[in-house]
Structure formats: C-alpha cells, structure tokens
Scaffold this motif. Sequence first.
Motif, mmCIF file in Angstrom:
data_model
loop_
_atom_site.group_PDB
_atom_site.id
_atom_site.type_symbol
_atom_site.label_atom_id
_atom_site.label_comp_id
_atom_site.label_asym_id
_atom_site.label_seq_id
_atom_site.Cartn_x
_atom_site.Cartn_y
_atom_site.Cartn_z
ATOM 1 N N ARG A 1 -9.253 10.464 0.617
ATOM 2 C CA ARG A 1 -10.364 9.807 -0.083
ATOM 3 C C ARG A 1 -11.316 10.787 -0.762
ATOM 4 O O ARG A 1 -11.640 10.617 -1.938
ATOM 5 N N ARG B 1 -20.050 5.198 -1.256
ATOM 6 C CA ARG B 1 -19.296 5.216 -0.004
ATOM 7 C C ARG B 1 -18.718 6.599 0.284
ATOM 8 O O ARG B 1 -18.591 7.003 1.435
ATOM 9 N N GLU B 2 -18.362 7.331 -0.770
ATOM 10 C CA GLU B 2 -17.771 8.663 -0.565
ATOM 11 C C GLU B 2 -18.809 9.780 -0.628
ATOM 12 O O GLU B 2 -18.460 10.942 -0.807
ATOM 13 N N ASP C 1 -8.708 0.474 -0.435
ATOM 14 C CA ASP C 1 -8.202 1.272 0.706
ATOM 15 C C ASP C 1 -6.705 1.519 0.588
ATOM 16 O O ASP C 1 -5.943 1.241 1.512
ATOM 17 N N PRO D 1 -4.594 7.234 2.277
ATOM 18 C CA PRO D 1 -4.986 7.634 3.632
ATOM 19 C C PRO D 1 -6.416 8.194 3.628
ATOM 20 O O PRO D 1 -6.831 8.815 2.635
ATOM 21 N N PRO D 2 -7.152 7.975 4.701
ATOM 22 C CA PRO D 2 -8.551 8.417 4.749
ATOM 23 C C PRO D 2 -8.731 9.884 4.345
ATOM 24 O O PRO D 2 -9.689 10.224 3.644
ATOM 25 N N ALA D 3 -7.784 10.717 4.726
ATOM 26 C CA ALA D 3 -7.951 12.146 4.446
ATOM 27 C C ALA D 3 -7.955 12.441 2.947
ATOM 28 O O ALA D 3 -8.517 13.446 2.500
ATOM 29 N N GLN E 1 1.135 4.124 -2.874
ATOM 30 C CA GLN E 1 0.984 5.575 -2.655
ATOM 31 C C GLN E 1 2.175 6.345 -3.215
ATOM 32 O O GLN E 1 2.020 7.359 -3.876
ATOM 33 N N GLU F 1 -17.958 2.765 -4.667
ATOM 34 C CA GLU F 1 -17.064 3.811 -4.158
ATOM 35 C C GLU F 1 -17.721 5.185 -4.234
ATOM 36 O O GLU F 1 -17.499 6.031 -3.370
ATOM 37 N N LEU G 1 -9.529 3.651 -4.130
ATOM 38 C CA LEU G 1 -10.548 3.787 -3.079
ATOM 39 C C LEU G 1 -11.010 2.420 -2.590
ATOM 40 O O LEU G 1 -11.069 2.156 -1.394
ATOM 41 N N HIS G 2 -11.311 1.551 -3.512
ATOM 42 C CA HIS G 2 -11.950 0.296 -3.112
ATOM 43 C C HIS G 2 -11.019 -0.597 -2.313
ATOM 44 O O HIS G 2 -11.446 -1.292 -1.388
ATOM 45 N N THR H 1 0.842 -1.203 0.000
ATOM 46 C CA THR H 1 0.000 0.000 0.000
ATOM 47 C C THR H 1 0.882 1.261 0.000
ATOM 48 O O THR H 1 0.634 2.218 -0.745
#
Length: 917
Positions: free
Chosen positions: A702, A736-737, A695, A698-700, A670, A733, A692-693, A666
Amino acid sequence: MLPYLLLLSTAGATAGIHPAHLRCEYRLNPLGLGETKPRLSWQLTAVNPAARGLAQSARQILVAASPEALARDQGDLWDSGRVASDDTGPVVYQGRPLASRASCWWKVRVWDQAGEASAWSEPAQWSIGLLAPSDWTARWIGAPWQGAGQTGARAPYLRRSFTLDQKPASARLYVTALGLYEACLNGARIGQDSFTPGWTDTNKRVQYQVYDVGAQLVVGENVLGAILGDGWYCGHVAQKGREVYGDRPKLLAQLELTLADGRRVVIATDESWQVSSGPILENDLLMGESYDARQELPGWLSGGRPAGDWQPARLFPTPAIELSPMLAGTVQAHETLVAPAAPRKLPGWGSHRFIYDFGQNLVGNVTLRVTAPAGTTIKLRYAEMLGADGELYVDNLRTARATDFYTCKGDPAGESWTPRFTFHGFRYAEISGLPRELAPTPATLVAHVLHTELPPSGDFSCSEPLLNQLQHNIQWGQRGNYLEVPTDCPQRDERLGWTGDAQAFIRTGAWNRDVAAFFTKWQRDIADAQAPNGSVPAVVPAVDLAPGDGGPGWADAAIICPWTIYQCYGDRALLEQHFASLRGYVDYLATQSLEGIRLHPQLGKWGGFGDWLALDGSGLTDGGTPKDLIATAFYAHDARLLGAIARVLDRPAEAAKYEAVAERVTQAFQRRFVTSDGLVTGNTQTSYVLALHFDLVPPALRPKLADELVRDIRKRGNKLSTGFIGTPYLLHELAREGHLDVAYDLLMQKDWPSWLYAVTQGATTIWERWDGWTKEKGFQDKGMNSFNHYAYGAVGDWLYRVVAGIELDPQSPGYKHFRLQPQPGGPLTSARGTHLSPHGEIVSSWQRGPGSFTWEVTVPPNTTATARLPVPAGATVSEGAQPLAQSPGVSQVHTDASGVSCELASGQYTFTATWVN
Ligand code: BGC
C-alpha cells in the motif's frame, strides 16, 4: 427555548428522553403504503440537552384504527407492550393484519436508562393503499384527439361532477397517470406535488398517489378534475425522441368516500367523464410549455356548464403493468428565488429583451406575473451561463428547447402563470414579448426550486470561504439532480438516471439529505431495469427495451447503492428485499469474466465509460486507466460487498461463496495489474486509487502505491487527473495512507483542474467537467458541458468524514455507535460538520490555533462514539471544566502517537487541548 417547550410537552414524565420525529417506512405520515407490515422508527430528544449517557431501555408502540382510540391510549390494532430494547427502529409492525385502505394512527413511548418512562410521542399516521388489482374499479381514460405521433398536442382537461347530500366521514383519492397529472377538486389543486405520478419504467409499473380530500368536498355539486401532461411517458426523454413508453397520456382515478353510516361511494374514471382541450397548447419536460390564457376553461372545476369543447372521455384498455404505491416522497417546490436586481435589458436596436439573474443555478420553473393586452405572447428562455456577449448560453442544452410561452388573456387586474409539466436547469431567464411600455421588475418573474422531498440532514462549514461555497454547490447540485430519480444533469436533453453518477455521489448525498426513501424507490427501479441474465443498464429507469449492460462503475450501482443505504440508515430490509437481484448481478459478472478478469465477452476487453471525463485519456478512448482494470476492481468490490450483505442477512453459505469470489478476483487483479514493486497498470491516479480503495493489494504494498499516486499529483503541480470513477475516493486514500497534506493541497487547489477552480469562477453548482469553462479556452465542447452535474461533488463525503471527522462504524450501521476523528489540515483553522443521523443530530465542530485545539461534539441520545482528538501525545486535554478522564460520560481515555482517544456516552461535550508548540 426548545428545552423549555419540551419540558412542557413532557409534563408528568420523568424520563430524560422523549421520542420524536416518528417515521413510517422512512417517511412522515405516508398514505397508501403497499407494505402491510411497515417499519416504524423514531428519534430520541434529550429533555435536558446537557444530560449525558441517555439511552432507551424499553419502548412501547401503540397503533390504533382511529385518532380517538389512540388518544385514549388504546392500541386496537397493535399494542406492543413494554419491550426491553434500545432499538428506536426500524421496528416492524406486528399488529392485526392490515388490508387495503386501512388507516393507522400510532405513537410511542420509551423508558430511559434509569427505567423512567417518557410521555407518549405526538401521534403519527399511515394508511395502506389499494393492494389488489381488483381494488381498482376505475378505468383508464384520455382524450380522443391524442395518439401516436400526436403527442405534444393540446393537454387534456378531464372532469366529472357529482352531488353529495352529506359530508363524507372520509374521502381518499387514489390517482395516477401514464404521463403526468395534476388533480383538482372544486376549483383547487389537490396537494402540492409536481410531476406526479413520478418516473418509473412504465412498461412495467406506474406509481399512484393517495390524497385525503375530505376538507375540499362540499354538500351539493362537486367537480373532480385532472389535467394531463406528456412527461416521461410520451414526451421527450433524453435524445430518444417522443413516445419512449407510450403514445398519449391517460388518467386513472378513484375517489372513495366513506359516509357516516359506513357506506362507500366511489367516483372513478370511466366513460362518464368529460374531456376538453384547454389553454396548455404544448408541454414537454425538455422543450417547455406553451399556454394560451385566452383558452382557459372558466368554471371547469365548478358546477354548471363550463366553457370548453367537452366531449366524452375515451376509455383505454387496462395495461398489463403494476400499479405500485410510492416508496419515496414526491417532487415539490421547496423554495422561491426572487432575482436580487431588476433584469438587465439586452442592448440592440428595437430589443425589448431582459435577462434575470437568480444568482443560483437551480432546477425548477417560474411564476410569471404580468398585466398586458390579450394576445400578448411572452417568451421565456433559460440558461445556466451567459456567453461573452451577455446573451444566454444555450448551446450546451443541445436539443432541449427549454422555452416557455405564455399568451395573455388581457386581465386588467393582472395575470399570473406557472408552467406545470416542464422544468428547466437555469440561473438566468430571458423574458421577451412584453409590451414596449412595460419594464419587468424582479416580481415579474420568480423562480421555484423543485426537487424530490429530501429532508435536509447535514451541513459542513469551515474557516475557508471557498470550501463553504463548494459545499453550497454540492448541496445545490444534489437538490437539482435528485428529482424523481438520481439524474446526471437537469438542463440538456439528457436528465437520466445514470447509474455511475448515482453511485459516485450517493455517500455524499446521504450526508446532506435523508435519501433513504429516495434510494429505496430507485432500487426498485434498478430491479425493474435488470435483465433476466442479471445485467443492469447504464441508466435507470431504463429508456430502452433491451438496455444491455451499463458497464463497470455504472451498473455496479446495483450493489453499491443499497449497501450505502444500509450503512447510513442501518436497515436490512432493502438488502433483504433485493438480495436475489443483487446476487443475480454478481453472478452475471462471473459470466462476463475470464479467470477473474472482467472482460467484455465479445470484444475481449471492456468498452464502457472508463474513468469518465478524467484528464489522463480515460473515457471513451483506450488511454488512461485501463477499462478491464476498472471493471475487475469493481467486480472484486461488488463480490466483497455481496459477501458482507449475505453476512448481514444471516446467509453464511452465500457469504462464504462471495467472499471467495472477491478473493479470487483480487488475486487475478494483482496478477494482471500490479507489479511487485507497487506499480499499477495504466499508472494513472485512478489506477492507484482503485487498487487502494477496494483493498486489492497486500497491505505491505500500500505505501508504495500511495507513493506513486503522490508522485503523479506532485508532478502535475498538486493537481488531480481523475474522472468520475477515481475522484470520489482520491482524498480518502491519500489520508488513509498518511498523505493528509497532499489531500489538503488538492482540496485547496484553485487552478484548473480542481474542485475550487469552478468556485473561483463563480460556480453555484458542481460542473460536469473540470474545465467546463476556462479563462484560456472559454466553454468546453457544447456537446457535453453541463454546469449542474453532481459527480465531482462526491468530495463532500471527505469534508464530513475526514475534515469534520464524523465517521460511521461499519460494525454498527446507522450511527448507533460512530467515530469522531477530525483530521485538520491545510489552512483550515476551524470546521463544523453536522449530520442528522437516524438517531438524531451528530455534531463535530473544531477550532485550532498554535498549540491549541477546541472541539465541540454532540453524541445523540441512545448512541455512543469513539472520539479521537488530533493532538500531540503531551497535550493537556480537558472536557468542560474537568480533566478528560474525570469528565462524566467519558471513559477509556487513551493516548498514542495519533492523538488522544476516548469513548463517549451520549451528550454534548467541549474538549480543550493545549500543548507547547
Ligand atoms: C452523462 C453522464 C454519464 C455518462 C456516461 C453522460 O452523457 O451526462 O454523467 O455518466 O454520459 O458516461
């Protein structure tokens, strides 16, 4: 009516639940298991469907060696006793050891949450197959006239007569073939199965079937027979030509009779069998079948001297391959379609050709019924589409001839014929060669729908008819392509177990049909196809001796499919059985990557299929979504899933190891592919969807990625550009977003490219390409243009999970606990999803209007659900006639910005929410 019947059958029992739907190794009454400690499971039915909070508190399983003992409640093989457990399976058989040929009858009873006992279930059955090679005394036999280069020669008819002076107490036939067989006894076919023994890599294993045939035997002379076909073994497979696995079909059969005094008599294939050619002149899965009824062999399945040129069967050495029991059901005809109108006569001078329209693109064969003079040859051709000239469009079949011939014997009472050893993918069939005075009617030619036995397990419908047709098309695409193995297409010279297609669609497949056994079998095929270095090929069963690495998004099916089966059916056994193979695959990927980036070792980048058939240049070219991005994304995903699998299997060290691999990959992803402001290399929809799918960011970051994805969709006029890799996850996705509106815009899009475009063009299955046919360009490239390819049908998963809102809880696989959380949107005013989970039927059915939402749900006995109503914070919510919080079975009511949520015990509920609009 049903509850009344149940009440009758459970008379005397006081429990609120009753065990039903007994399964052994996922199957109904399987014969010939290889597993001597099979897994047993059942579902619980509510005696009173209105009851809530039903659960199993204990269970007792009885297994007996005879139905009589079981009827007397004697578990002479196993009496589990009363076990306090809410587990409805899989429960591993723990009784007396079972040997080859063992027959077992079983039943179960349960105690409910109040400690009340149910009545015993209806009995069910299983038997054990022939476990050791030495159990087989039969020899492989075939015809002397077949051999290398001669396949496609006339099909062998094999027979052996024997005399019985008494009816045996039991009679079981163990039978298989290299090639295909149809077994017969005393004039009748045995069973209803097609294409037995099924498709496996016959360089390694062949499956055998087991039939109880006692009822077909008579005192006096009996004749056991079989017809052999070429099938995958020596007929055409894809574009590989003939004889991919072997050069001629062979039969192995062993009829075992147990007499009343316990003696065993075995009638096995050997040199005492006789063989003759007969009416099947040619048979091939891709090309079709030719049958000359004048050459039938009257009496070949009854005593005396039959017609035909009978000679001793030829013996063949025993091949060094495994004889394996079936793990899944067989292919059978499940439905017969009659064309709604008389066939259309084709114009043209002297033409006596007619085209049937069955109204549905289907996979199967036909029955021809005709009365015509002897020697009349009728030709049948098949196609999925018609050309602009109204003729069959067959260019997309490539080299698959897909043509059957039948020559009449001239029976004045009429004759009928169904090809045995071929299948076609078609909506239209052309008939020619009929006598001029004969105009065919719908009854002249009917179509049979063939696929592997897959019990229906779900459906979706809603207020938008086009979406309902889409769901229909998905269902039919699945039926046609789940034939022995999950295939890409059923019509052209391909029909292979493409791994990429299978993994893209499996989750949708598991909603519509019970696919647990089907994928259990296919996972064995994957393990067979895996190379010693751990790589997995692009197609399974392998059709090459050294098939190589199937590549990103394809070979990864090896991990994705068993994980999906575990999630949907909650059984660890498949993971356990194949753990070494799964680990081998992920370890292999490590050897194919450099600092976490999965690269092709020789090329320094990935070839492979990319985001196959995407509209942004991805695929065989180097444009679009970069292949090393796809490769690395799947590597991270695989490693993460393997870590989760290791956790499920209580292997903490391996779990930690693969979680760390996932993390490293991962990070590499990135570094290589994602910029700090949220751009992903390739800048394609699929690049964003994968990041996205899986993961991978980082969450920020997304929301930024999601914004880029939305920007691309909007820029294209609310259109997608994804291929096989990105499409299954695209709507997930977006939703989800927080871009549910965009997801619905894509779902409802009717212009090309979109799911509904094909629907508006009259499609009855899912097309391989977004633009298989367009008004502007007509047919796409004939070299690759199937109209029955399920991959894009993977959107079905979203219909169930997001529109209807049935979502499994990953912590509670197999829907023991699940979520109900519909997300209405677009023009939809209602939707209904149903799913027959391993615990029983789940229902989520909603309707909405301005300021109102009504929702009916079913939570099966012995399960619980977390429900969320998509209503505004101020809504008034009731269930039945009561305020939500006071309703029985409802607890932990909670309101927040996303809606009203609560916990549900089992039962049926009707929620009503109103608010000021
Ligand atoms: C098949 C696919 C398959 C692909 C590989 C095609 O010919 O029909 O569905 O996945 O090849 O890219």
